[in-house]
Design an enzyme around this catalytic site. Structure first.
Site, PDB file in Angstrom:
ATOM      1  N   HIS A 182       0.639  -1.195   0.101  1.00 51.18           N
ATOM      2  CA  HIS A 182      -0.075  -0.170  -0.060  1.00 51.18           C
ATOM      3  C   HIS A 182       0.764   1.207   0.129  1.00 51.18           C
ATOM      4  CE1 HIS A 182      -3.458  -2.751   1.097  1.00 51.18           C
ATOM      5  NE2 HIS A 182      -4.208  -1.582   0.680  1.00 51.18           N
ATOM      6  N   LYS A 208      -0.531   4.906   4.478  1.00 53.48           N
ATOM      7  CA  LYS A 208      -1.446   3.958   5.263  1.00 53.48           C
ATOM      8  C   LYS A 208      -0.562   3.413   6.738  1.00 53.48           C
ATOM      9  CE  LYS A 208      -3.866  -0.527   4.839  1.00 53.48           C
ATOM     10  NZ  LYS A 208      -4.954   0.031   5.248  1.00 53.48           N
TER      11      LYS A 208
END
Ligand SMILES: NC(=O)c1ccc[n+]([C@@H]2O[C@H](COP(=O)([O-])OP(=O)(O)OC[C@H]3O[C@@H](n4cnc5c(N)ncnc54)[C@H](OP(=O)(O)O)[C@@H]3O)[C@@H](O)[C@H]2O)c1
Length: 266
Positions: A156, A160
């Site tokens: 990701h 995040k």
């Protein structure tokens, strides 16, 4: 009496967030939904400004008014923000779709309890493609049983904060459900401290955080003489927004209870 051709009135919490903006846009573009309210913090620069593409709808922080005029609310924010919204949604009897990830076990128990009072769909990943991928993973796990070593790798963007992703954990849970085992016993989140070989039934999680990667998940089933990889890559955030809006329209018609994307896609 409500016609079944009427659009579903959907409001969006944290509407100024990356996902919130995608979702408001998706609703405005939809011929099956209407944007009934868009919530943001009063300190945000968009507060009281008109939501782009809407017909004169301003960002607001009046949750009670917005929830009361909506058939369902969509929330992609933070666990504490989602929990506060759930309390308001119960007061207004508004179903809620939660895409927020990173809930602790205690926080998730509060979500479960709240679902006795309103319909709640909790989905760490609202992409239709990811949920089909989870079904494929469960099928592979059921057919392979304990023959394969399983590893889950997720990537990701650098912003995040929770790890591993809610989707990676959901994939692990799907594998354990299909093999009647427990993720709590099988999950291995770090390997650098212990010097030992993997156990056959370990499920190893690897996490990559870099740049602006939207979301990638790969599950490896490694047998002695062959390897199966099942992989999903989100190309952009629209896949999450599209799935969330479709599932919210479905959720608006459900009874009280806790639902998942698997319940929606059937
Ligand atoms: N289920 C899925 O498919 C999926 C897909 C992508 C992301 N997610 C999850 O969705 C969540 C949001 O992701 P994102 O990428 O949209 O993050 P983001 O861009 O950082 O958005 C977070 C939103 O929460 C709001 N917020 C933060 N603190 C708040 C507070 N105390 N009170 C009210 N609002 C507050 C922010 O408001 P401000 O703008 O005022 O800061 C912002 O609107 C994360 O948990 C992420 O993991 C889920």
């Amino acid at each position: 009496m409500q016609s079944q051709h009427l659009k579903t009135a959907i409001c969006v919490n944290a509407a100024t967030g990356k996902m919130g903006q995608q979702i408001t846009h998706q609703i405005i573009e939809s011929d099956k939904a209407d944007l009934s309210a868009a919530f943001c913090r009063s300190g945000h620069p968009y507060f009281n400004k008109i939501v782009r593409g809407s017909t004169n709808l301003p960002y607001t922080n009046d949750l009670s008014a917005g929830l009361s005029m909506s058939q369902v609310v969509i929330d992609f924010s933070l666990p504490t923000v989602s929990l506060a919204l759930i309390d308001k949604a119960i007061e207004c009897k508004t179903p809620i779709l939660i895409g927020t990830t990173g809930f602790s076990q205690e926080q998730f128990q509060l979500v479960e309890k709240a679902s006795q009072q309103i319909p709640i769909l909790w989905a760490p990943n609202t992409s239709i493609g990811v949920n089909v991928t989870i079904s494929l993973i469960a099928k592979a796990a059921a057919q392979l049983g304990n023959q394969a070593n399983v590893e889950i790798i997720e990537s990701h963007h650098k912003h995040k904060v929770d790890a591993p992703s809610g989707t990676a954990l959901k994939m692990g849970e799907a594998i354990c459900e299909a093999t009647h085992t427990s993720l709590r016993k099988r999950a291995v989140f770090q390997r650098h401290r212990e010097k030992r070989q993997r156990k056959d039934d370990d499920i190893g999680f690897s996490v990559i955080r870099a740049g602006e990667i939207i979301g990638e998940h790969k599950v490896i089933f490694a047998l002695d003489n062959e390897v199966i990889n099942i992989e999903h890559k989100a190309q952009n955030r629209r896949c999450f927004a599209e799935g969330a809006v479709k599932a919210a329209i479905w959720l608006a018609k459900q009874k009280n209870g806790l639902y998942s994307m698997q319940d929606f896609i059937g």
